[in-house]
Design a protein around this motif. Sequence first.
Motif, PDB file in Angstrom:
ATOM      1  N   PHE A  60      89.826  14.321  36.412  1.00 13.73           N
ATOM      2  CA  PHE A  60      88.704  13.422  36.126  1.00 13.73           C
ATOM      3  C   PHE A  60      89.189  12.125  35.490  1.00 13.73           C
ATOM      4  O   PHE A  60      88.658  11.048  35.768  1.00 13.73           O
ATOM      5  N   THR A  61      90.210  12.201  34.629  1.00 15.78           N
ATOM      6  CA  THR A  61      90.750  10.991  34.000  1.00 15.78           C
ATOM      7  C   THR A  61      91.395  10.090  35.045  1.00 15.78           C
ATOM      8  O   THR A  61      91.174   8.870  35.058  1.00 15.78           O
ATOM      9  N   ILE A  62      92.198  10.678  35.924  1.00 18.44           N
ATOM     10  CA  ILE A  62      92.878   9.889  36.961  1.00 18.44           C
ATOM     11  C   ILE A  62      91.865   9.259  37.905  1.00 18.44           C
ATOM     12  O   ILE A  62      91.967   8.073  38.242  1.00 18.44           O
ATOM     13  N   TRP A  63      90.861  10.040  38.336  1.00 15.95           N
ATOM     14  CA  TRP A  63      89.911   9.482  39.301  1.00 15.95           C
ATOM     15  C   TRP A  63      89.058   8.380  38.676  1.00 15.95           C
ATOM     16  O   TRP A  63      88.626   7.456  39.366  1.00 15.95           O
ATOM     17  N   CYS A  64      88.811   8.448  37.384  1.00 19.18           N
ATOM     18  CA  CYS A  64      88.073   7.374  36.710  1.00 19.18           C
ATOM     19  C   CYS A  64      88.787   6.032  36.864  1.00 19.18           C
ATOM     20  O   CYS A  64      88.139   4.986  36.943  1.00 19.18           O
ATOM     21  N   THR A  65      90.130   6.047  36.912  1.00 17.27           N
ATOM     22  CA  THR A  65      90.859   4.788  37.076  1.00 17.27           C
ATOM     23  C   THR A  65      90.606   4.187  38.460  1.00 17.27           C
ATOM     24  O   THR A  65      90.537   2.959  38.607  1.00 17.27           O
ATOM     25  N   PHE A  66      90.453   5.035  39.477  1.00 24.04           N
ATOM     26  CA  PHE A  66      90.154   4.525  40.819  1.00 24.04           C
ATOM     27  C   PHE A  66      88.734   3.950  40.879  1.00 24.04           C
ATOM     28  O   PHE A  66      88.505   2.900  41.489  1.00 24.04           O
ATOM     29  N   ILE A  67      87.783   4.640  40.257  1.00 24.47           N
ATOM     30  CA  ILE A  67      86.404   4.128  40.235  1.00 24.47           C
ATOM     31  C   ILE A  67      86.334   2.833  39.439  1.00 24.47           C
ATOM     32  O   ILE A  67      85.586   1.907  39.786  1.00 24.47           O
ATOM     33  N   LEU A  68      87.132   2.730  38.383  1.00 22.81           N
ATOM     34  CA  LEU A  68      87.182   1.482  37.614  1.00 22.81           C
ATOM     35  C   LEU A  68      87.710   0.347  38.482  1.00 22.81           C
ATOM     36  O   LEU A  68      87.213  -0.786  38.414  1.00 22.81           O
TER      37      LEU A  68
END
Length: 548
Positions: free
Chosen positions: A90-98
Amino acid sequence: MFTTGANIEGRPPSTGFKTADAEKNAGSGSEIHHEVASLSSSGHGDKTHRTLRSRHIQLIGIGGTIGTALYVQIGKGLLNGGPASLFLAFTIWCTFILAVTMCMAEMVTYLPISSPFIRFAGRYVDEAFGFAAGWNFFIFEAAMVPFEITACNVIIHYWSDAVPVGGIIAITLVIYGLVNLLAVKWYGETEFWAALGKFLLIVGLLIFTFVVMVGGNPLGDRFGFRYWKEPGAFTELYYTGSLGRWLGFLQCLIQASFTIAGPDYVAMAAGEAENPRVVMPRAFNAVFYRLTAFFVLGSLAVGILVPYNDAEMALAFSSGAPGAAASPYVVAMNRLKIRVLPDIVNAMVLTAAFSAGNSYVYCASRSLYGLALEGKAPKVLTKCSRAGVPYYCVLIVLCIGLLAFLQVSNNAAVVLSWFVSLVTASQLINYSVTCIAYLRWYSALKAQGISRDSLPYKGLLQPYVGWYGLCGCFVMTFVGGYTVFLPGMWDVPTFLFSYTMVGVCPVLFVGWKLLKKTKFYKAAEIDLYKNLDEVEEYQANYVPVPPR
């Protein structure tokens, strides 16, 4: 995340925002000016009204971000990968959504029109590309409407089976119709209060997690990070050893990619936002804090509260238990002998499901409206009511919502779940489209000698952030159905569910390209000024009403 720029080079100086003195000099006529400005169209042929205020936009962003997946379905990720895999994914994917958010924010604050990122795909890349992207987004949003209506029905049955399924579905559809067919400000108000409830629930659950983990529970159990040690931080999926732990993490990452959203819901309201060049950047900036607070901390809290091998949670998912019964938070409350709170959580999850469905009706209708404005859907769909609502578009979406009545029959309910599963890749395709449109827009600015420092707002680290978002979303579009390629796990329905839209989008693209003979725009040919005059005229005439 964003920096303020000056006026756009090569254009007459933008009158932009009125100064405090100008507002003061406006005197008693300010309310009249405000009313005229708020009702002005956001583009040629656009008859929607700019009546969504800053608080509406902020909460719409939260409403679109938080759904039932954050409270209930997140438990599946814990079962598949363990607490550490879930938190990392979830932390890693948040960077892509950001990264996607930064791309979207820069384009939308420059040109805040109805259905912006859908229309940008056609304007900045290829009209056929915009056609495929627009219909992909509409199909996804429209398909999710009956899904969320069904979710409301299931959640209500957490308490009792006495209420008839058809009655719940009919009532939900009628409420969606009333909210979305009235003036858009009523949609904004509904989402404001519903999203406020979601916000309070997730904040309350995070506080609950901290209190109970340090011993504030009826059992007096100070369990802390116990479940990260026993049974462990990682679990194995399909295989043993490192490969099994990697596949467990990958499954969590796939779940994160379909769970975490937000910037597209903010962007869809751009054409109906009051004072958008001030309001929209704040809403996009807030996406960063929402991603951090809700998804990163939420995934951490779930791994603290429940072990990945919890029998009650596994049984709830395998048996299809209604409502919040499978929620890790409810499972933890039951284990700690905490009463009443599970019912409160279920009630708030019901609000989340209703709000999510309401957002899907709005976004689906506005995406269809944007397609009609660009000539990619029947022109009759551009008709709006006196309140600025594209009522034909809303009615079409509500008709699609009637598919929820399939839930009345058990066999038909399977058909509904298939229908929803067929569009699972659409969200990732949509985010890839946004990044591609941004990269073409970035090239156009450079080719036409327009400095990004002159834009209303400027994202950081571009175009590298755009490439980062594109690579992540594009790769995950194809990874979602990887299990069918594992030895002995080939399954035709799973393959179709995972890759149908991956195949449909190129067909839409090629079909429109052959029909309309469209071309791929070179950077120097891209029209960066279409509809810009209307936006700048609105901003020049906008005078805010003093707060009551």
